[in-house]
Each structure stands twice: as structure tokens, then as C-alpha cells.
Write a protein that holds these residues in place. Structure first.
Motif, PDB file in Angstrom:
ATOM      1  N   THR A 228      -2.054  12.641  15.914  1.00 10.61           N
ATOM      2  CA  THR A 228      -1.931  13.209  14.568  1.00 10.61           C
ATOM      3  C   THR A 228      -2.543  14.596  14.548  1.00 10.61           C
ATOM      4  OG1 THR A 228      -2.045  11.015  13.542  1.00 10.61           O
ATOM      5  CG2 THR A 228      -2.478  12.912  12.125  1.00 10.61           C
ATOM      6  N   LEU A 229      -1.824  15.518  13.939  1.00  9.28           N
ATOM      7  CA  LEU A 229      -2.252  16.919  13.931  1.00  9.28           C
ATOM      8  C   LEU A 229      -2.062  17.477  12.530  1.00  9.28           C
ATOM      9  CD1 LEU A 229      -3.200  19.078  15.999  1.00  9.28           C
ATOM     10  CD2 LEU A 229      -0.790  19.663  16.338  1.00  9.28           C
ATOM     11  N   LYS A 230      -3.136  18.023  11.969  1.00 12.96           N
ATOM     12  CA  LYS A 230      -3.019  18.671  10.666  1.00 12.96           C
ATOM     13  C   LYS A 230      -2.468  20.079  10.842  1.00 12.96           C
ATOM     14  CE  LYS A 230      -6.801  16.033   8.580  1.00 12.96           C
ATOM     15  NZ  LYS A 230      -8.142  16.103   7.932  1.00 12.96           N
ATOM     16  N   MET A 231      -1.872  20.613   9.784  1.00  7.05           N
ATOM     17  CA  MET A 231      -1.239  21.922   9.869  1.00  7.05           C
ATOM     18  C   MET A 231      -2.233  22.991  10.320  1.00  7.05           C
ATOM     19  SD  MET A 231       1.115  21.778   6.409  1.00  7.05           S
ATOM     20  CE  MET A 231       1.859  23.380   6.667  1.00  7.05           C
ATOM     21  N   LYS A 232      -3.427  22.963   9.755  1.00  4.89           N
ATOM     22  CA  LYS A 232      -4.440  23.958  10.117  1.00  4.89           C
ATOM     23  C   LYS A 232      -4.797  23.838  11.587  1.00  4.89           C
ATOM     24  CE  LYS A 232      -9.153  25.469   9.027  1.00  4.89           C
ATOM     25  NZ  LYS A 232     -10.358  25.216   8.191  1.00  4.89           N
ATOM     26  N   GLU A 233      -4.932  22.604  12.080  1.00  4.79           N
ATOM     27  CA  GLU A 233      -5.271  22.385  13.485  1.00  4.79           C
ATOM     28  C   GLU A 233      -4.151  22.881  14.400  1.00  4.79           C
ATOM     29  OE1 GLU A 233      -7.937  18.304  12.859  1.00  4.79           O
ATOM     30  OE2 GLU A 233      -5.773  18.198  13.260  1.00  4.79           O
ATOM     31  N   ALA A 234      -2.902  22.673  13.972  1.00  6.00           N
ATOM     32  CA  ALA A 234      -1.765  23.135  14.782  1.00  6.00           C
ATOM     33  C   ALA A 234      -1.787  24.653  14.923  1.00  6.00           C
ATOM     34  CB  ALA A 234      -0.460  22.681  14.142  1.00  6.00           C
ATOM     35  N   ARG A 235      -2.080  25.346  13.843  1.00  2.00           N
ATOM     36  CA  ARG A 235      -2.140  26.818  13.901  1.00  2.00           C
ATOM     37  C   ARG A 235      -3.282  27.270  14.811  1.00  2.00           C
ATOM     38  NH1 ARG A 235      -1.094  26.145   8.112  1.00  2.00           N
ATOM     39  NH2 ARG A 235       1.095  26.699   7.697  1.00  2.00           N
ATOM     40  N   GLU A 236      -4.413  26.570  14.750  1.00  2.00           N
ATOM     41  CA  GLU A 236      -5.547  26.921  15.615  1.00  2.00           C
ATOM     42  C   GLU A 236      -5.192  26.727  17.084  1.00  2.00           C
ATOM     43  OE1 GLU A 236      -8.582  24.390  14.113  1.00  2.00           O
ATOM     44  OE2 GLU A 236      -9.120  25.712  12.429  1.00  2.00           O
ATOM     45  N   LEU A 237      -4.472  25.650  17.410  1.00  2.00           N
ATOM     46  CA  LEU A 237      -4.095  25.381  18.795  1.00  2.00           C
ATOM     47  C   LEU A 237      -3.091  26.408  19.313  1.00  2.00           C
ATOM     48  CD1 LEU A 237      -3.834  21.475  18.830  1.00  2.00           C
ATOM     49  CD2 LEU A 237      -5.616  22.899  19.843  1.00  2.00           C
ATOM     50  N   MET A 238      -2.240  26.909  18.428  1.00  2.00           N
ATOM     51  CA  MET A 238      -1.333  27.983  18.839  1.00  2.00           C
ATOM     52  C   MET A 238      -2.119  29.263  19.081  1.00  2.00           C
ATOM     53  SD  MET A 238       2.305  27.517  16.831  1.00  2.00           S
ATOM     54  CE  MET A 238       1.642  27.320  15.174  1.00  2.00           C
ATOM     55  N   GLY A 239      -3.123  29.484  18.246  1.00  2.00           N
ATOM     56  CA  GLY A 239      -3.937  30.680  18.399  1.00  2.00           C
ATOM     57  C   GLY A 239      -4.729  30.711  19.694  1.00  2.00           C
ATOM     58  N   THR A 240      -5.152  29.545  20.142  1.00  2.00           N
ATOM     59  CA  THR A 240      -5.928  29.477  21.388  1.00  2.00           C
ATOM     60  C   THR A 240      -5.043  29.362  22.627  1.00  2.00           C
ATOM     61  OG1 THR A 240      -6.110  27.068  21.239  1.00  2.00           O
ATOM     62  CG2 THR A 240      -7.856  28.374  20.192  1.00  2.00           C
ATOM     63  N   GLY A 241      -3.750  29.191  22.427  1.00  2.00           N
ATOM     64  CA  GLY A 241      -2.843  29.068  23.567  1.00  2.00           C
ATOM     65  C   GLY A 241      -2.669  27.654  24.077  1.00  2.00           C
ATOM     66  N   THR A 242      -3.314  26.672  23.419  1.00  2.00           N
ATOM     67  CA  THR A 242      -3.128  25.272  23.826  1.00  2.00           C
ATOM     68  C   THR A 242      -1.689  24.837  23.574  1.00  2.00           C
ATOM     69  OG1 THR A 242      -5.448  24.758  23.367  1.00  2.00           O
ATOM     70  CG2 THR A 242      -3.914  22.904  23.454  1.00  2.00           C
ATOM     71  N   ILE A 243      -1.169  25.222  22.418  1.00  2.00           N
ATOM     72  CA  ILE A 243       0.255  25.048  22.144  1.00  2.00           C
ATOM     73  C   ILE A 243       0.932  26.339  22.567  1.00  2.00           C
ATOM     74  CG2 ILE A 243       2.026  24.748  20.365  1.00  2.00           C
ATOM     75  CD1 ILE A 243       0.004  23.108  18.776  1.00  2.00           C
ATOM     76  N   ALA A 244       1.819  26.253  23.553  1.00  2.00           N
ATOM     77  CA  ALA A 244       2.405  27.464  24.124  1.00  2.00           C
ATOM     78  C   ALA A 244       3.858  27.207  24.520  1.00  2.00           C
ATOM     79  CB  ALA A 244       1.592  27.922  25.341  1.00  2.00           C
ATOM     80  N   GLY A 245       4.522  28.265  24.962  1.00  2.00           N
ATOM     81  CA  GLY A 245       5.870  28.155  25.497  1.00  2.00           C
ATOM     82  C   GLY A 245       6.857  27.584  24.499  1.00  2.00           C
ATOM     83  N   GLY A 246       7.708  26.658  24.993  1.00  2.00           N
ATOM     84  CA  GLY A 246       8.754  26.096  24.162  1.00  2.00           C
ATOM     85  C   GLY A 246       8.267  25.199  23.049  1.00  2.00           C
ATOM     86  N   MET A 247       6.985  24.799  23.101  1.00  2.00           N
ATOM     87  CA  MET A 247       6.451  23.962  22.034  1.00  2.00           C
ATOM     88  C   MET A 247       6.160  24.773  20.775  1.00  2.00           C
ATOM     89  SD  MET A 247       5.823  20.900  21.127  1.00  2.00           S
ATOM     90  CE  MET A 247       5.892  19.986  22.673  1.00  2.00           C
ATOM     91  N   ILE A 248       5.931  26.081  20.914  1.00  2.00           N
ATOM     92  CA  ILE A 248       5.599  26.914  19.753  1.00  2.00           C
ATOM     93  C   ILE A 248       6.695  26.889  18.695  1.00  2.00           C
ATOM     94  CG2 ILE A 248       5.212  29.288  18.973  1.00  2.00           C
ATOM     95  CD1 ILE A 248       3.548  29.758  21.461  1.00  2.00           C
ATOM     96  N   PRO A 249       7.979  27.167  19.040  1.00  2.00           N
ATOM     97  CA  PRO A 249       8.999  27.136  17.990  1.00  2.00           C
ATOM     98  C   PRO A 249       9.176  25.755  17.371  1.00  2.00           C
ATOM     99  CG  PRO A 249      10.000  27.452  20.165  1.00  2.00           C
ATOM    100  CD  PRO A 249       8.532  27.643  20.330  1.00  2.00           C
ATOM    101  N   LYS A 250       8.962  24.688  18.136  1.00  2.00           N
ATOM    102  CA  LYS A 250       9.093  23.351  17.572  1.00  2.00           C
ATOM    103  C   LYS A 250       7.981  23.077  16.560  1.00  2.00           C
ATOM    104  CE  LYS A 250      11.578  21.393  21.485  1.00  2.00           C
ATOM    105  NZ  LYS A 250      12.849  21.353  20.737  1.00  2.00           N
ATOM    106  N   VAL A 251       6.748  23.453  16.912  1.00  2.00           N
ATOM    107  CA  VAL A 251       5.637  23.265  15.976  1.00  2.00           C
ATOM    108  C   VAL A 251       5.821  24.144  14.747  1.00  2.00           C
ATOM    109  CG1 VAL A 251       3.156  23.568  15.657  1.00  2.00           C
ATOM    110  CG2 VAL A 251       4.022  22.511  17.752  1.00  2.00           C
ATOM    111  N   ASN A 252       6.250  25.384  14.936  1.00  2.00           N
ATOM    112  CA  ASN A 252       6.501  26.258  13.784  1.00  2.00           C
ATOM    113  C   ASN A 252       7.583  25.687  12.877  1.00  2.00           C
ATOM    114  OD1 ASN A 252       4.652  28.395  13.982  1.00  2.00           O
ATOM    115  ND2 ASN A 252       5.876  29.421  15.552  1.00  2.00           N
ATOM    116  N   CYS A 253       8.612  25.100  13.473  1.00  2.00           N
ATOM    117  CA  CYS A 253       9.664  24.446  12.699  1.00  2.00           C
ATOM    118  C   CYS A 253       9.072  23.345  11.832  1.00  2.00           C
ATOM    119  CB  CYS A 253      10.728  23.886  13.640  1.00  2.00           C
ATOM    120  SG  CYS A 253      11.907  22.772  12.871  1.00  2.00           S
TER     121      CYS A 253
END
Length: 292
Positions: A228-253
Motif C-alpha cells: 500500500t502506497l499513499k500518494m504523498k509517499e509515491a511522489r517522495e519515492l519518485m523524487g528519490t529515484g526509488t520509483i524510476a524508469g517505466g514505473m514512473i508514467p504508471k505511477v503518475n497515471c
């Protein structure tokens, strides 16, 4: 499995059947689940069961590998920018032919053959998806201004009219949608299927958006699945590069869909048999759910 264990499975599903009765659930179908014959049939059965127990599933599908294969056979070369296919008019003709005329009808036939009632359409039908040419800015490096890239007939959504989908769902049909849209001059645009699924989920006030992928879901820095991931946590993980590559557009969607009113968004592993049913009807679910 014993008879008692089978009964327990059904009992566990009961509260979810009750909770999502009459709920609209948008499923983006893509990846390995569209290739493996067993997974294809599992997907069809999952969607049919959802309909039979009172849900309103809406399917949006991709088709990148199928498009690439057909272009290769026609000796038409493809160029990609950040994973997106540059789509000139010749390529657009092939994209529409493969997505709408082949892949879409195969999915519809698969659902109907297994006992469902599906209808295939594209974003051009019933004015479902209006689009315009995408303006894509690519940052080459930190010391230069972004460069405007001509992506050809790649489009971005300008409006969604869901009237045709409601008519189909009220008539107990399962809509299956190819991700192309229509411009204001009648031109056809190729649109990312994840984006189409997210925008339709918001427009339909869907309770869930489910993206089938070829990964477990969103992983933490240790490589372990985040359930389970909250919206704020998802943005933080993208900011740190934990969420990267092809997962970024899916999470943004998913984040955009949640912001626009969708109840929950899920990124799940389509390589797992009956992943959709496991996500909807079990306590633990599978993959990653992204919540407000």
C-alpha cells in the motif's frame, strides 16, 4: 483443496462482492498477460466473473509488441523517444489497423468465447476520446533548454465523452477499448493506453483503476514489494529515484486518476494467474495499491 477450503475462499470473497456491486472498475490490459495463452484465458474469465457478480468492468488494452511485429513485417522502421513510439502517418495507419482491427477484436472474441458479452470500440467511436497532437519537451541535459520533439501522430487527450460506455454497460456489455482518439479535423491519434485507462476511470467515477504490468508492483529501496502506497509517499519515492524508469508514467497515471476522483489505483503483476480476482476478492490482494 478440500471442500471446506473451497467454501472458505467463497466466503472470503463475499464482502468484496457486496462492496463492489454496481461499481465501475477500469482495467488496463497489457504486457505478458496479452501474449501467454493461459494468462489470456485467465484474464477473460476474471473479467467475465466480475460482470456476473454485479460489477461493471471496462477494459482498455495496449498492443505495442503486436504493432512492432507488424511494422517489422512491412519493413517500416520505428523510432522511440523515452519509450514512446514516434508515429508518422504511415505508422499511424498500421497502429490503428493493429489496435482496432486485430488486437481489439481478438480480446472481444476471447471474452465472448468464454461466456461473456463484450463489445469492441476505439476512442473514435461515439466521440469517446477527443485528442490533439502531443507537444513533448525533452530535457537533454541540465545546462540546456528543453527541446520540442515532434512525435508525429502521438496524441494527448483533450476531452472524454462516456455516453457510449454507459449505454453499453446498461445493456450488460463489457466495453473493450483501443487507445486511439480523434482530433478536431477527424485525424487519428495514438495515445498511451495507461493514460487512456486513467482518464476513462476518472470520467466514469470508477471505484478502481487496475494496471496489469510485467512487474510485481512498486518496490521499495530493498527491492521488496510495497503493498500500500499513499500518494504523498509515491511522489517522495519518485523524487528519490526509488520509483524510476517505466514505473514512473504508471505511477503518475494512478496519481492523476486518484486526484480526479478514482477510489483506488492498483499496479499488479499480470504474469500471475487470475491476478485481477486476487486483487479484488482477497484480503491481502496482490501488487501495489495506491490510495489517497
Amino acid at each position: 483443496m478440500t471442500s471446506k477450503e473451497r467454501a472458505q475462499v467463497l466466503i472470503e470473497a463475499l464482502p468484496y462482492i457486496r462492496r463492489f456491486n454496481q461499481a465501475t472498475i477500469v482495467v488496463k490490459y497489457g504486457g505478458h498477460a496479452m501474449v501467454d495463452e493461459t494468462l489470456k484465458r485467465n484474464f477473460a474469465l476474471d473479467i467475465i466473473l466480475m460482470k456476473y457478480v454485479g460489477m461493471n468492468p471496462v477494459v482498455v488494452h495496449g498492443g505495442g509488441p503486436q504493432i512492432g511485429d507488424f511494422l517489422h513485417r512491412l519493413s517500416i522502421e520505428s523510432a522511440f523517444v523515452d519509450g514512446m513510439r514516434v508515429t508518422d502517418r504511415q505508422t499511424m495507419d498500421v497502429v490503428e489497423m493493429v489496435l482496432v482491427g486485430k488486437v481489439n477484436k481478438e480480446i472481444v472474441a476471447l471474452i465472448n468465447h468464454n461466456g461473456g458479452s463484450a463489445v469492441g470500440l476505439s476512442g473514435k467511436d461515439g466521440g469517446l476520446i477527443s485528442a490533439k497532437k502531443m507537444k513533448y519537451l525533452k530535457q537533454r541535459d541540465q545546462n540546456s533548454a528543453p527541446e520540442l520533439i515532434d512525435m508525429g501522430m502521438v496524441g494527448e487527450i483533450t476531452a472524454v465523452d462516456t455516453a457510449v460506455l454507459w449505454r453499453l454497460m446498461e445493456s450488460e456489455f463489457i466495453p473493450v477499448i483501443a487507445p486511439v482518439g480523434s482530433g478536431n479535423q477527424g485525424e487519428t491519434y495514438n495515445i498511451n493506453a495507461d493514460v487512456v485507462a486513467g482518464r476513462l476511470a476518472a470520467a466514469l467515477n470508477a471505484r478502481k483503476l487496475i494496471l496489469l504490468t510485467d512487474t510485481e508492483g512498486v518496490l521499495d529501496p530493498k527491492g521488496e514489494l510495497i503493498s500500500t502506497l499513499k500518494m504523498k509517499e509515491a511522489r517522495e519515492l519518485m523524487g528519490t529515484g526509488t520509483i524510476a524508469g517505466g514505473m514512473i508514467p504508471k505511477v503518475n497515471c494512478c496519481l492523476n486518476a486518484l486526484t480526479d476522483g478514482v477510489g483506488k489505483a492498483h499496479i499488479i503483476d499480470g504474469r500471475e494467474g487470475h491476478a485481477i480476482l486476487l486483487e479484488i476478492f482477497t484480503r491481502g490482494g496482490v501488487g501495489t495499491e495506491i490510495v489517497h
